[in-house]
Enzyme design. Structure first.
Site: not given
Ligand code: GLA
Length: 383
Positions: A32-33, A66, A120, A170, A220
């Protein structure tokens, strides 16, 4: 609901749709990140996702409707589009904007979306709609753009049109997902490997905190910036492109260069989390799920203490999991600041787990969490 979309389309636009498409959401098992730091991540596509029904029109309009949102809009076809605000249709609009840069001229199209990914929640509802739109328009208009280019284009929408400096994980996971497989993606080279995600006696539970993610985007971007600061500091002594070019051992030799305590914490998370993904890939391959679970807990702890993107809601879930005998690993997934956690839950305990977790969560947080058991699903497709 999705069975009703053809009819809703007809009601909205007064004619039947001409084609329909689906793209999934994603969970990240570990890493993650890491994506914007050039390391390894291990996401997979889920079976929830977004549907798009479409038809051409002769009105010179792009029309967005939508089943999930009341707001409907019509935008005249132009050479270039601007973000209109925070409305949902800015994601597909951004995709159309990017596709037009690839020499495609939109001449009028009616779009109708439906999604069952909670918005979200850290399951990438936004990347799902981006990749879906890119994939569908590419297929429908036979634009001939390859899948990786669609992924990169969708990421540019997120970065340049929407304004979140996210990495590529993602969009990549959604576009390349396969049922029952995890993706091991090197976010520097974009080389990836599909691996069997054999969870044996366990299944993947997704627990939504139902916490509205306030300030998620700005926090973020702040983390992305802190990683850049760490990288700049390290570059005084070593020539690296990304924080993940270092493993924990090498990082320890140079970490003194990072003088800001917060920035040091962020970089320490990144380097160690990347090492954990390497370890996780190995233990998954060996079928050692217990160790995989331990790595998940370690990942969460690091995101909580060093990266500071968890929160009392996600922590309440993971803390509960750690005391529940039939869960062997749990962590937050996605950007954090609310959203979802995932857990490896022994099959057969779904109801018991949901009951006890719900009670515990409600007592601590004051509202309910939502629990679903998800399968790992396929990537985008024409229906
Ligand atoms: C969000 C971002 C991804 C990634 C994650 C954390 O989902 O869109 O690119 O950085 O957070 O891992």
């Amino acid at each position: 609901m999705k069975n009703q979309i053809p009819e809703l389309f007809q009601q909205k636009y007064g004619k039947p749709h001409e084609a329909s498409y689906f793209a999934p959401g994603r969970v990240n098992l570990i890493g993650e990140h890491i994506d914007y730091n050039g390391g390894l991540v291990m996401p997979c596509a889920i079976t929830s996702g977004t549907w798009l029904y479409l038809a051409t029109n002769n009105n010179g309009l792009i029309r967005f409707a939508s089943a999930n949102f009341e707001d409907y809009t019509e935008i005249p076809v132009q050479n270039q589009y601007q973000k209109t605000g925070k409305e949902w249709y800015n994601y597909p609009l951004g995709v159309i904007n990017e596709l037009q840069k690839e020499d495609w001229k939109c001449s009028g199209i009616d779009l109708f979306y439906y999604g069952n990914i909670p918005i979200g929640s850290g399951l990438s509802s936004s990347a799902s709609i981006e990749v879906l739109t890119a994939f569908a328009l590419n297929e429908f208009f036979q634009l001939g753009v390859d899948k990786l280019s669609l992924v990169k284009l969708s990421k540019r929408v997120e970065n340049d049109f929407i304004g979140v400096n996210s990495g590529i994980m993602d969009q990549f996971a959604i576009a390349f997902g396969e049922a029952r497989k995890a993706i091991i993606l090197n976010c520097d080279t974009l080389k990836h490997k599909m691996v069997d995600c054999n969870l044996g006696d366990y299944s993947l539970a997704i627990i939504n905190t139902n916490k509205h993610r306030e300030l998620a985007d700005s926090k973020y971007n702040e983390r992305v910036e802190e990683c850049q600061q760490a990288l700049n500091a390290l570059r005084q002594e070593i020539n690296i492109n990304y924080l993940c070019d270092l493993n924990a051992e090498k990082f320890a030799l140079h970490s003194h260069l990072i003088t800001d305590e917060t920035v040091l914490k962020r970089a320490t998370h990144v380097v160690k989390e990347n090492d954990r993904v390497h370890a996780a890939a190995k233990v998954l391959n060996d079928g050692n799920l217990e160790e995989f679970g331990r790595l998940m807990y370690a990942s969460h702890q690091s995101l909580r203490e060093l990266y500071e993107v968890s929160g009392k809601e996600l922590d309440a879930i993971v803390d509960f999991c750690a005391t529940y005998p039939n869960v062997i690993g749990a962590r937050m997934t996605g950007a954090g600041f609310g959203g979802c956690a995932i857990a490896l839950l022994k099959k057969g305990y779904e109801e018991d787990f949901a009951k006890h977790l719900s009670e515990d969560y409600f007592n601590k947080i004051g509202y309910h969490a939502t629990i679903y058991v998800q399968d790992i699903g396929d990537g985008p497709r024409k229906l």
